[in-house]
Write a protein that holds these residues in place. Sequence first.
Motif, PDB file in Angstrom:
ATOM      1  N   GLY A  64      -0.961  24.497  -7.102  1.00 30.33           N
ATOM      2  CA  GLY A  64      -0.620  25.374  -5.985  1.00 30.33           C
ATOM      3  C   GLY A  64      -1.448  25.090  -4.751  1.00 30.33           C
ATOM      4  N   ASP A  65      -0.957  25.580  -3.598  1.00 33.84           N
ATOM      5  CA  ASP A  65      -1.640  25.396  -2.310  1.00 33.84           C
ATOM      6  C   ASP A  65      -1.850  23.926  -1.963  1.00 33.84           C
ATOM      7  N   GLY A  66      -0.944  23.075  -2.438  1.00 34.33           N
ATOM      8  CA  GLY A  66      -1.042  21.660  -2.120  1.00 34.33           C
ATOM      9  C   GLY A  66      -2.142  20.927  -2.853  1.00 34.33           C
ATOM     10  N   ARG A  67      -2.724  21.548  -3.860  1.00 37.40           N
ATOM     11  CA  ARG A  67      -3.820  20.931  -4.594  1.00 37.40           C
ATOM     12  C   ARG A  67      -3.384  20.537  -6.008  1.00 37.40           C
ATOM     13  N   VAL A  68      -4.161  19.627  -6.595  1.00 37.68           N
ATOM     14  CA  VAL A  68      -3.947  19.204  -7.970  1.00 37.68           C
ATOM     15  C   VAL A  68      -5.268  19.325  -8.722  1.00 37.68           C
ATOM     16  N   SER A  69      -5.182  19.385 -10.041  1.00 37.89           N
ATOM     17  CA  SER A  69      -6.368  19.434 -10.885  1.00 37.89           C
ATOM     18  C   SER A  69      -6.215  18.399 -11.987  1.00 37.89           C
ATOM     19  N   VAL A  70      -7.072  17.378 -11.954  1.00 40.35           N
ATOM     20  CA  VAL A  70      -6.947  16.212 -12.825  1.00 40.35           C
ATOM     21  C   VAL A  70      -8.189  16.087 -13.708  1.00 40.35           C
ATOM     22  N   PRO A  71      -8.020  15.774 -14.992  1.00 41.43           N
ATOM     23  CA  PRO A  71      -9.188  15.633 -15.868  1.00 41.43           C
ATOM     24  C   PRO A  71     -10.112  14.495 -15.424  1.00 41.43           C
ATOM     25  N   ALA A  72     -11.397  14.690 -15.643  1.00 43.32           N
ATOM     26  CA  ALA A  72     -12.414  13.652 -15.446  1.00 43.32           C
ATOM     27  C   ALA A  72     -13.160  13.478 -16.762  1.00 43.32           C
ATOM     28  N   HIS A  73     -13.523  12.228 -17.073  1.00 44.79           N
ATOM     29  CA  HIS A  73     -14.134  11.919 -18.369  1.00 44.79           C
ATOM     30  C   HIS A  73     -15.378  11.058 -18.167  1.00 44.79           C
ATOM     31  N   ALA A  74     -16.507  11.545 -18.668  1.00 47.01           N
ATOM     32  CA  ALA A  74     -17.767  10.837 -18.490  1.00 47.01           C
ATOM     33  C   ALA A  74     -18.608  10.975 -19.746  1.00 47.01           C
ATOM     34  N   ILE A  75     -19.766  10.306 -19.726  1.00 47.44           N
ATOM     35  CA  ILE A  75     -20.703  10.326 -20.851  1.00 47.44           C
ATOM     36  C   ILE A  75     -22.091  10.592 -20.309  1.00 47.44           C
ATOM     37  N   LEU A  76     -22.834  11.437 -20.985  1.00 49.61           N
ATOM     38  CA  LEU A  76     -24.237  11.710 -20.669  1.00 49.61           C
ATOM     39  C   LEU A  76     -25.099  11.208 -21.824  1.00 49.61           C
ATOM     40  N   ALA A  77     -26.014  10.297 -21.524  1.00 51.26           N
ATOM     41  CA  ALA A  77     -26.940   9.783 -22.536  1.00 51.26           C
ATOM     42  C   ALA A  77     -28.363  10.149 -22.145  1.00 51.26           C
ATOM     43  N   ILE A 109       0.837  -1.205   0.000  1.00 52.00           N
ATOM     44  CA  ILE A 109       0.000   0.000   0.000  1.00 52.00           C
ATOM     45  C   ILE A 109       0.869   1.251   0.000  1.00 52.00           C
ATOM     46  N   ALA A 110       1.962   1.226   0.763  1.00 51.25           N
ATOM     47  CA  ALA A 110       2.862   2.385   0.803  1.00 51.25           C
ATOM     48  C   ALA A 110       3.494   2.636  -0.563  1.00 51.25           C
ATOM     49  N   ARG A 111       3.851   1.564  -1.284  1.00 51.08           N
ATOM     50  CA  ARG A 111       4.433   1.747  -2.617  1.00 51.08           C
ATOM     51  C   ARG A 111       3.398   2.314  -3.592  1.00 51.08           C
ATOM     52  N   VAL A 112       2.161   1.842  -3.488  1.00 52.63           N
ATOM     53  CA  VAL A 112       1.100   2.383  -4.337  1.00 52.63           C
ATOM     54  C   VAL A 112       0.904   3.870  -4.043  1.00 52.63           C
ATOM     55  N   LYS A 113       0.948   4.240  -2.782  1.00 50.78           N
ATOM     56  CA  LYS A 113       0.792   5.656  -2.415  1.00 50.78           C
ATOM     57  C   LYS A 113       1.942   6.485  -2.984  1.00 50.78           C
ATOM     58  N   GLU A 114       3.140   5.957  -2.973  1.00 46.81           N
ATOM     59  CA  GLU A 114       4.275   6.684  -3.540  1.00 46.81           C
ATOM     60  C   GLU A 114       4.066   6.941  -5.033  1.00 46.81           C
ATOM     61  N   VAL A 115       3.610   5.928  -5.756  1.00 45.92           N
ATOM     62  CA  VAL A 115       3.360   6.085  -7.191  1.00 45.92           C
ATOM     63  C   VAL A 115       2.219   7.075  -7.420  1.00 45.92           C
ATOM     64  N   TYR A 116       1.165   6.960  -6.645  1.00 43.80           N
ATOM     65  CA  TYR A 116       0.020   7.882  -6.719  1.00 43.80           C
ATOM     66  C   TYR A 116       0.497   9.322  -6.541  1.00 43.80           C
ATOM     67  N   ASP A 117       1.302   9.564  -5.519  1.00 39.41           N
ATOM     68  CA  ASP A 117       1.799  10.924  -5.272  1.00 39.41           C
ATOM     69  C   ASP A 117       2.679  11.406  -6.422  1.00 39.41           C
ATOM     70  N   ARG A 118       3.535  10.526  -6.910  1.00 40.91           N
ATOM     71  CA  ARG A 118       4.435  10.919  -7.998  1.00 40.91           C
ATOM     72  C   ARG A 118       3.656  11.266  -9.258  1.00 40.91           C
ATOM     73  N   ARG A 119       2.657  10.469  -9.581  1.00 41.68           N
ATOM     74  CA  ARG A 119       1.872  10.724 -10.788  1.00 41.68           C
ATOM     75  C   ARG A 119       1.111  12.046 -10.700  1.00 41.68           C
ATOM     76  N   LEU A 120       0.779  12.476  -9.493  1.00 37.11           N
ATOM     77  CA  LEU A 120      -0.001  13.696  -9.327  1.00 37.11           C
ATOM     78  C   LEU A 120       0.841  14.970  -9.364  1.00 37.11           C
ATOM     79  N   THR A 121       2.144  14.834  -9.292  1.00 41.12           N
ATOM     80  CA  THR A 121       2.969  16.047  -9.265  1.00 41.12           C
ATOM     81  C   THR A 121       2.795  16.887 -10.530  1.00 41.12           C
ATOM     82  N   GLY A 122       2.525  16.240 -11.639  1.00 40.78           N
ATOM     83  CA  GLY A 122       2.354  16.973 -12.894  1.00 40.78           C
ATOM     84  C   GLY A 122       1.044  17.721 -12.995  1.00 40.78           C
ATOM     85  N   TYR A 123       0.142  17.508 -12.027  1.00 43.17           N
ATOM     86  CA  TYR A 123      -1.158  18.169 -12.048  1.00 43.17           C
ATOM     87  C   TYR A 123      -1.275  19.258 -10.987  1.00 43.17           C
ATOM     88  N   ALA A 124      -0.156  19.614 -10.342  1.00 42.74           N
ATOM     89  CA  ALA A 124      -0.190  20.574  -9.246  1.00 42.74           C
ATOM     90  C   ALA A 124      -0.652  21.949  -9.729  1.00 42.74           C
TER      91      ALA A 124
END
Length: 266
Positions: free
Chosen positions: A249-262, A232-247
């Motif tokens: 500021g203020d300790g927050r990230v902004s990540v795309p979300a993708h959905a469909i409306l029918a 679990i700790a290794r997964v958390k490390e990867v999760y944190d690393r992947r999120l650095t590119g979405y920073a």
Amino acid sequence: MTDFDTYERDLWAGRADVYARGFARLTAHSVGPLLDAARVGAGSRVLDLGTGPGIVAAQAVRRGARVSAVDADPLMAETAARGVPEADVRVAVLPALPHEDETFDAVVGNFVINHVGDPVAALAELRRVLRPGGRVALTCWTMPGSGVLALVRDAMEEVGVAWPDDVPLSPFMTYGRPDAFAALVGGAFREARAEVLDWDFTFEPDEWWRDGAMARVGSNAVVLLRQDPPTIARVKEVYDRRLTGYAVGDGRVSVPAHAILAHGTR
């Protein structure tokens, strides 16, 4: 109910509060487009499927609609009833609804149909409770999950966590594309169409981890929490690393979300 439905009942039981803190903030983005597609306005008789903490129901009430809502989990239904006292909230498990034929002008479901074991049977039930000319509108995630929905799953795959055979994938996997979702809805409704919904979801990584992965919200979390603490700790490390590119500021990230409306018409 199918075996998948039984699994889903266990998955979401008792998760109302943590869902409201986490995933409900993510899914709230699509509520406006969902109600618009169903043409919900003053005086509309509306059924909100899988109401959860009642976010869709509350917005429909604010539009002046007469709102009924259902959820398969009693705690979710209780939370919605407390938060939206104007709505008639009941416990019900699709594809069985406790309403008379042709009761509603609109039926809406925000990220609910992908949690149903038999989507075709569910849509037939929605058609039953809609009046002729009534509107249905449903959202689902694009599948396989991507963007914010795939953060934990991608981190687990990088670490080498295998998906266990006893954790089922949604039967909706084959419908998670606009054309496939529109075709599914078109099997029960006229003028069925589907459109893509993309937005950016801003959050604090540790909060999202706490209120999602470590709170057993969703199947990814079920699989993760079966692992030993070092994994679990290794997964958390990867999760944190992947999120650095979405920073942002203020300790927050902004990540795309993708959905469909029918949506479609009875």
